[in-house]
Scaffold this motif. Structure first.
Motif, PDB file in Angstrom:
ATOM      1  N   GLU A 265       0.831  -1.204   0.000  1.00 56.34           N
ATOM      2  CA  GLU A 265       0.000   0.000   0.000  1.00 56.34           C
ATOM      3  C   GLU A 265       0.867   1.257   0.000  1.00 56.34           C
ATOM      4  O   GLU A 265       0.620   2.201  -0.753  1.00 56.34           O
ATOM      5  N   SER A 266       1.914   1.270   0.811  1.00 55.61           N
ATOM      6  CA  SER A 266       2.818   2.420   0.875  1.00 55.61           C
ATOM      7  C   SER A 266       3.552   2.620  -0.443  1.00 55.61           C
ATOM      8  O   SER A 266       3.685   3.743  -0.932  1.00 55.61           O
ATOM      9  N   ALA A 267       4.041   1.530  -1.025  1.00 52.55           N
ATOM     10  CA  ALA A 267       4.757   1.617  -2.297  1.00 52.55           C
ATOM     11  C   ALA A 267       3.843   2.122  -3.404  1.00 52.55           C
ATOM     12  O   ALA A 267       4.213   3.011  -4.180  1.00 52.55           O
ATOM     13  N   ALA A 268       2.639   1.575  -3.483  1.00 51.38           N
ATOM     14  CA  ALA A 268       1.693   1.991  -4.517  1.00 51.38           C
ATOM     15  C   ALA A 268       1.334   3.470  -4.357  1.00 51.38           C
ATOM     16  O   ALA A 268       1.249   4.208  -5.338  1.00 51.38           O
ATOM     17  N   ARG A 269       1.161   3.914  -3.127  1.00 50.00           N
ATOM     18  CA  ARG A 269       0.826   5.316  -2.867  1.00 50.00           C
ATOM     19  C   ARG A 269       1.976   6.230  -3.294  1.00 50.00           C
ATOM     20  O   ARG A 269       1.762   7.256  -3.939  1.00 50.00           O
ATOM     21  N   ALA A 270       3.197   5.875  -2.949  1.00 48.70           N
ATOM     22  CA  ALA A 270       4.357   6.690  -3.326  1.00 48.70           C
ATOM     23  C   ALA A 270       4.494   6.777  -4.842  1.00 48.70           C
ATOM     24  O   ALA A 270       4.746   7.855  -5.379  1.00 48.70           O
ATOM     25  N   ILE A 271       4.317   5.671  -5.532  1.00 49.97           N
ATOM     26  CA  ILE A 271       4.409   5.672  -6.997  1.00 49.97           C
ATOM     27  C   ILE A 271       3.324   6.561  -7.583  1.00 49.97           C
ATOM     28  O   ILE A 271       3.578   7.401  -8.448  1.00 49.97           O
ATOM     29  N   ARG A 272       2.111   6.397  -7.103  1.00 49.15           N
ATOM     30  CA  ARG A 272       0.970   7.157  -7.628  1.00 49.15           C
ATOM     31  C   ARG A 272       1.144   8.660  -7.417  1.00 49.15           C
ATOM     32  O   ARG A 272       0.871   9.467  -8.306  1.00 49.15           O
ATOM     33  N   ILE A 273       1.641   9.068  -6.260  1.00 46.37           N
ATOM     34  CA  ILE A 273       1.734  10.490  -5.930  1.00 46.37           C
ATOM     35  C   ILE A 273       3.030  11.126  -6.453  1.00 46.37           C
ATOM     36  O   ILE A 273       3.022  12.256  -6.938  1.00 46.37           O
ATOM     37  N   LEU A 274       4.141  10.416  -6.365  1.00 49.37           N
ATOM     38  CA  LEU A 274       5.426  11.029  -6.680  1.00 49.37           C
ATOM     39  C   LEU A 274       5.854  10.911  -8.135  1.00 49.37           C
ATOM     40  O   LEU A 274       6.701  11.685  -8.588  1.00 49.37           O
ATOM     41  N   ASN A 275       5.306   9.963  -8.891  1.00 53.82           N
ATOM     42  CA  ASN A 275       5.709   9.852 -10.292  1.00 53.82           C
ATOM     43  C   ASN A 275       5.297  11.114 -11.044  1.00 53.82           C
ATOM     44  O   ASN A 275       4.161  11.563 -10.947  1.00 53.82           O
ATOM     45  N   ASN A 276       6.234  11.705 -11.754  1.00 53.98           N
ATOM     46  CA  ASN A 276       6.062  12.962 -12.498  1.00 53.98           C
ATOM     47  C   ASN A 276       5.925  14.194 -11.601  1.00 53.98           C
ATOM     48  O   ASN A 276       5.543  15.259 -12.067  1.00 53.98           O
ATOM     49  N   PHE A 277       6.259  14.064 -10.326  1.00 54.44           N
ATOM     50  CA  PHE A 277       6.224  15.189  -9.400  1.00 54.44           C
ATOM     51  C   PHE A 277       7.338  16.171  -9.781  1.00 54.44           C
ATOM     52  O   PHE A 277       8.490  15.785  -9.952  1.00 54.44           O
ATOM     53  N   PRO A 278       7.015  17.481  -9.936  1.00 57.70           N
ATOM     54  CA  PRO A 278       8.049  18.447 -10.309  1.00 57.70           C
ATOM     55  C   PRO A 278       9.048  18.666  -9.171  1.00 57.70           C
ATOM     56  O   PRO A 278       8.671  18.819  -8.018  1.00 57.70           O
ATOM     57  N   LEU A 279      10.330  18.663  -9.536  1.00 57.55           N
ATOM     58  CA  LEU A 279      11.380  18.849  -8.549  1.00 57.55           C
ATOM     59  C   LEU A 279      12.602  19.444  -9.219  1.00 57.55           C
ATOM     60  O   LEU A 279      13.186  18.841 -10.113  1.00 57.55           O
ATOM     61  N   GLY A 280      12.970  20.650  -8.819  1.00 57.99           N
ATOM     62  CA  GLY A 280      14.176  21.279  -9.321  1.00 57.99           C
ATOM     63  C   GLY A 280      14.239  21.435 -10.828  1.00 57.99           C
ATOM     64  O   GLY A 280      15.288  21.218 -11.423  1.00 57.99           O
ATOM     65  N   GLY A 281      13.143  21.790 -11.457  1.00 57.21           N
ATOM     66  CA  GLY A 281      13.132  21.980 -12.904  1.00 57.21           C
ATOM     67  C   GLY A 281      12.983  20.703 -13.705  1.00 57.21           C
ATOM     68  O   GLY A 281      12.975  20.729 -14.929  1.00 57.21           O
ATOM     69  N   SER A 282      12.883  19.578 -13.027  1.00 57.14           N
ATOM     70  CA  SER A 282      12.664  18.285 -13.682  1.00 57.14           C
ATOM     71  C   SER A 282      11.451  17.626 -13.056  1.00 57.14           C
ATOM     72  O   SER A 282      10.822  18.194 -12.169  1.00 57.14           O
ATOM     73  N   LYS A 283      11.154  16.428 -13.507  1.00 56.46           N
ATOM     74  CA  LYS A 283      10.084  15.643 -12.902  1.00 56.46           C
ATOM     75  C   LYS A 283      10.665  14.326 -12.413  1.00 56.46           C
ATOM     76  O   LYS A 283      11.504  13.720 -13.079  1.00 56.46           O
ATOM     77  N   LEU A 284      10.207  13.911 -11.234  1.00 59.56           N
ATOM     78  CA  LEU A 284      10.632  12.624 -10.697  1.00 59.56           C
ATOM     79  C   LEU A 284      10.050  11.486 -11.525  1.00 59.56           C
ATOM     80  O   LEU A 284       8.920  11.578 -11.997  1.00 59.56           O
ATOM     81  N   THR A 285      10.811  10.438 -11.655  1.00 57.85           N
ATOM     82  CA  THR A 285      10.303   9.186 -12.205  1.00 57.85           C
ATOM     83  C   THR A 285      10.326   8.187 -11.066  1.00 57.85           C
ATOM     84  O   THR A 285      11.384   7.899 -10.503  1.00 57.85           O
ATOM     85  N   VAL A 286       9.167   7.696 -10.693  1.00 58.47           N
ATOM     86  CA  VAL A 286       9.053   6.742  -9.592  1.00 58.47           C
ATOM     87  C   VAL A 286       8.370   5.508 -10.145  1.00 58.47           C
ATOM     88  O   VAL A 286       7.257   5.580 -10.671  1.00 58.47           O
ATOM     89  N   LYS A 287       9.061   4.369 -10.043  1.00 56.89           N
ATOM     90  CA  LYS A 287       8.524   3.125 -10.595  1.00 56.89           C
ATOM     91  C   LYS A 287       9.110   1.948  -9.846  1.00 56.89           C
ATOM     92  O   LYS A 287      10.028   2.098  -9.041  1.00 56.89           O
ATOM     93  N   THR A 288       8.589   0.782 -10.139  1.00 51.82           N
ATOM     94  CA  THR A 288       9.134  -0.429  -9.548  1.00 51.82           C
ATOM     95  C   THR A 288      10.419  -0.810 -10.266  1.00 51.82           C
ATOM     96  O   THR A 288      10.647  -0.424 -11.411  1.00 51.82           O
ATOM     97  N   SER A 289      11.250  -1.566  -9.576  1.00 50.89           N
ATOM     98  CA  SER A 289      12.547  -1.917 -10.152  1.00 50.89           C
ATOM     99  C   SER A 289      12.551  -3.257 -10.865  1.00 50.89           C
ATOM    100  O   SER A 289      13.522  -3.585 -11.529  1.00 50.89           O
ATOM    101  N   ASP A 290      11.473  -4.027 -10.734  1.00 53.01           N
ATOM    102  CA  ASP A 290      11.461  -5.324 -11.399  1.00 53.01           C
ATOM    103  C   ASP A 290      10.029  -5.762 -11.706  1.00 53.01           C
ATOM    104  O   ASP A 290       9.071  -5.233 -11.158  1.00 53.01           O
ATOM    105  N   ASP A 291       9.899  -6.725 -12.591  1.00 56.09           N
ATOM    106  CA  ASP A 291       8.576  -7.198 -13.018  1.00 56.09           C
ATOM    107  C   ASP A 291       7.809  -7.879 -11.887  1.00 56.09           C
ATOM    108  O   ASP A 291       6.589  -7.753 -11.805  1.00 56.09           O
ATOM    109  N   LYS A 292       8.499  -8.593 -11.015  1.00 56.50           N
ATOM    110  CA  LYS A 292       7.829  -9.271  -9.909  1.00 56.50           C
ATOM    111  C   LYS A 292       7.102  -8.257  -9.028  1.00 56.50           C
ATOM    112  O   LYS A 292       5.938  -8.441  -8.687  1.00 56.50           O
TER     113      LYS A 292
END
Length: 70
Positions: A34-61
């Protein structure tokens, strides 16, 4: 375990180069799906320092687990 707005974090790692400068990526392991899914949902593409964060899982599993969880 550190508590964030998304839930408890089990581990946080950020790589640095030979000079000790941090690289522009890292890993965060959350205690719950639940925590991981929430962080991905909220932080992916979040603007930071003139760029956007990319937040995703590190593996298919993990990606498949979170897809089933949602």
């Amino acid at each position: 375990t550190k508590k964030t707005d998304f839930g408890p974090v089990e581990n946080w790692r950020r790589l640095s180069d030979a000079r000790g400068n941090f690289k522009n990526f890292g890993w965060c392991d959350f205690k719950s799906a639940e925590s991981a899914a929430r962080a991905i949902r909220i932080l992916n593409n979040f603007p930071l320092g003139g760029s956007k964060l990319t937040v995703k899982t590190s593996d298919d599993k993990t990606k498949n687990f979170l897809a089933d969880y949602e």
